[in-house]
Scaffold this active site. Structure first.
Site, PDB file in Angstrom:
ATOM      1  N   CYS A  78       0.837  -1.207   0.000  1.00  0.00           N
ATOM      2  CA  CYS A  78       0.000   0.000   0.000  1.00  0.00           C
ATOM      3  C   CYS A  78       0.874   1.260   0.000  1.00  0.00           C
ATOM      4  O   CYS A  78       1.355   1.669  -1.043  1.00  0.00           O
ATOM      5  CB  CYS A  78      -0.982  -0.048   1.171  1.00  0.00           C
ATOM      6  SG  CYS A  78      -2.291   1.171   1.046  1.00  0.00           S
ATOM      7  N   HIS A 170      -3.187  -5.543   1.666  1.00  0.00           N
ATOM      8  CA  HIS A 170      -2.532  -5.742   2.963  1.00  0.00           C
ATOM      9  C   HIS A 170      -2.468  -7.202   3.384  1.00  0.00           C
ATOM     10  O   HIS A 170      -3.270  -7.647   4.201  1.00  0.00           O
ATOM     11  CB  HIS A 170      -3.270  -4.943   4.036  1.00  0.00           C
ATOM     12  CG  HIS A 170      -3.198  -3.473   3.844  1.00  0.00           C
ATOM     13  ND1 HIS A 170      -2.085  -2.735   4.182  1.00  0.00           N
ATOM     14  CD2 HIS A 170      -4.066  -2.597   3.315  1.00  0.00           C
ATOM     15  CE1 HIS A 170      -2.287  -1.467   3.881  1.00  0.00           C
ATOM     16  NE2 HIS A 170      -3.486  -1.345   3.344  1.00  0.00           N
ATOM     17  N   GLU A 172      -0.548  -8.423   5.415  1.00  0.00           N
ATOM     18  CA  GLU A 172      -0.235  -8.486   6.853  1.00  0.00           C
ATOM     19  C   GLU A 172      -1.490  -8.492   7.730  1.00  0.00           C
ATOM     20  O   GLU A 172      -1.418  -8.796   8.907  1.00  0.00           O
ATOM     21  CB  GLU A 172       0.692  -7.315   7.242  1.00  0.00           C
ATOM     22  CG  GLU A 172       0.044  -5.933   7.324  1.00  0.00           C
ATOM     23  CD  GLU A 172      -0.153  -5.238   5.972  1.00  0.00           C
ATOM     24  OE1 GLU A 172      -0.004  -5.897   4.923  1.00  0.00           O
ATOM     25  OE2 GLU A 172      -0.468  -4.037   5.988  1.00  0.00           O
TER      26      GLU A 172
END
Lengths: 191, 293
Positions: A78, A170, A172
């Site tokens: 991002c 994302h 994560e």
């Protein structure tokens, strides 16, 4: 091998957790001297204008650009994708200027348009990847040396250019570790 | 493709961590905040110190002001709705604001009920003074918490009290055996499932920023060292005598909150902080942190 997570602002904790789950020791990188301890760096999601300014103030921007040009592996999610780009539509904000991509910030719209959906990424395996997009950018144009690994229609969302990897979403925030593992392999394979 | 999910609502707050969110009242102030490195701005008609000084009913800002601020910057823009005023919140959602703050800084519209935040696609941040209040707001759908502090005072003492209280109560939950959690949930007035989640994670289920009284880089670093994920600065920047320099210094202090040498460096020559009000000398009814339930 240790892998760094740039820890100036943003989703640092989540990337560290993902790396640990992959069996790799994370290093929260705040200072230049830490860059010599790591075999690769993740630039997490956050606010790209904030992280860019902090990199400039701490004189890390040019150092990272030089390292990236020398083959040091960097993975941007991002904000990290935005900072890796050579071109950011309509913006002069500070960046690493490493990848031959043109990025549109907040390209899907404001927060109300943030979304999650499954994404086909053949490079990391057959099963779809559940991708989370938050005020996400996408790539509108790539140069010759850039491999497109995922897209929706003509919106490019995951790319690799040799030692550099960039995602508009994302990984994560999910427990699917395949993209982190893919980056760890890039770091491990570095000659 | 799913929008407005819990994941994307909480996810935006995750991306703001380690950053500073600044109150602004004009597009010019919003640009100063963005230039200083703010991760987001809160669009307001009046900063809390002025609301406090001028009195009267404090309501949602004029949409015109909010739109002009949204047009002026590329970073996320938040705005406040009154506690319980779900129509103000509907209007803010229609403006496509990035985050709604259901805020005690405005005059409450409902003395019993907060907004049912699950009904909205736009995420919410809410204030809390303790763990029970934080978990009630999360139960109602808040995707981010801020400790309340005492807005518009420039006195950090209440912000410290609130984060210390939350931390204390989290430690108690974490250390308690599982069979005591239902009674703790009853005592806290918090949803049982969220108390269980706090025990599992060892922290709040959502991101928690500090707010209410932060006026200096040292205040910001103090709140970060006490375990907050980021900082809201309300009156502290644009009520000081050099907003641009102070804003930049607070951003740096929040990013490098453990680096005392850097904190000393950035605290130099940034002018005089807002004068402020000593909370200890205030009457109980003058405090706004008690609004909300």
């Amino acid at each position: 091998m240790k892998i760094g997570v740039l820890a100036l602002q943003g989703a640092v904790r989540e990337h560290c957790n993902s790396l640990r789950a992959c069996g790799v020791e994370p290093v929260e990188v705040q200072y230049m001297f830490q860059l010599s301890e790591i075999g690769g760096l993740i630039i997490p999601g956050g606010e790209s204008t904030t992280v860019g300014k902090l990199l400039v103030r701490h004189k890390m921007l040019e150092v990272l650009t030089d390292m990236g040009r020398d083959g040091f592996p960097i993975f941007g999610t991002c904000t990290g994708l935005i900072l890796l780009a050579k071109e950011i539509s309509g913006s002069q904000q500070p960046r690493l200027n490493l990848m031959d991509i043109t990025v549109e910030r907040n390209a899907f719209g404001r927060q109300i348009a943030s979304f999650e959906r499954d994404l086909a990424i053949p490079e990391i395996g057959e099963a779809d990847f559940h991708a989370i997009f938050i005020r996400a950018p996408y790539i509108v144009k790539v140069g010759a040396g850039v491999r497109v690994l995922a897209k929706i229609d003509d919106k490019i969302l995951l790319v690799r250019q040799q030692n550099l990897l960039a995602a508009a979403f994302h990984p994560e925030l999910t427990t699917d570790l395949r993209i982190h593992q893919y980056f760890i392999r890039i770091c491990a394979d570095r000659p | 493709m799913d929008t407005g999910t819990v994941m994307v609502k909480r996810g935006l707050a995750e991306m703001l961590k380690g950053g500073v969110i600044m109150d602004v009242t004009t597009p010019e102030q919003a640009k100063i905040a963005e230039e200083a490195g703010a991760v987001a701005v809160m669009a307001l008609e009046r900063v809390p110190a002025d609301i406090r000084a001028q009195g009267g009913v404090a309501r949602m800002s004029d949409p015109e002001i909010i739109i002009r601020i949204m047009d002026a910057v590329t970073i996320p823009v938040m705005a406040k709705a009154r506690i319980g005023h779900f129509v103000e919140a509907q209007i803010l959602e229609a403006l496509e604001i990035d985050y709604i703050d259901e805020s005690e800084v405005l005059t409450p519209a409902d003395e019993h009920y907060h907004i049912n935040k699950h009904l909205f696609k736009v995420p919410y941040v809410c204030g809390a003074r303790n763990l029970g209040e934080a978990l009630r707001r999360i139960g109602e759908g808040a995707a981010m918490i801020r400790t309340k502090g005492e807005a518009g005072t420039g006195d950090v003492v209440e912000a410290v009290r609130h984060i210390r209280t939350v931390n204390d109560e989290i430690r108690r939950v974490v250390n308690a055996p599982t069979d005591e959690l239902m009674s703790i949930a009853k005592e806290l007035g918090a949803p049982y499932e969220l108390v269980v989640e706090v025990k599992e994670k060892g922290r709040l289920p959502v991101v928690n920023f500090a707010a209410g009284g932060i006026a200096t880089p040292a205040d910001a670093a103090l709140m970060m060292q006490l375990g907050c994920d980021g900082i809201f600065v309300g009156s502290g920047i644009f009520k000081s005598d050099n907003p641009a320099a102070r804003a930049k210094a607070i951003v740096e202090a929040t990013a490098h909150y453990q680096d005392a040498k850097l904190l000393a460096e950035v605290s130099k020559g940034i002018g005089i902080a807002m004068r402020g009000i000593h909370v200890g000398a205030m009457k109980e009814e003058e405090k706004i942190a008690g609004r909300g339930w």
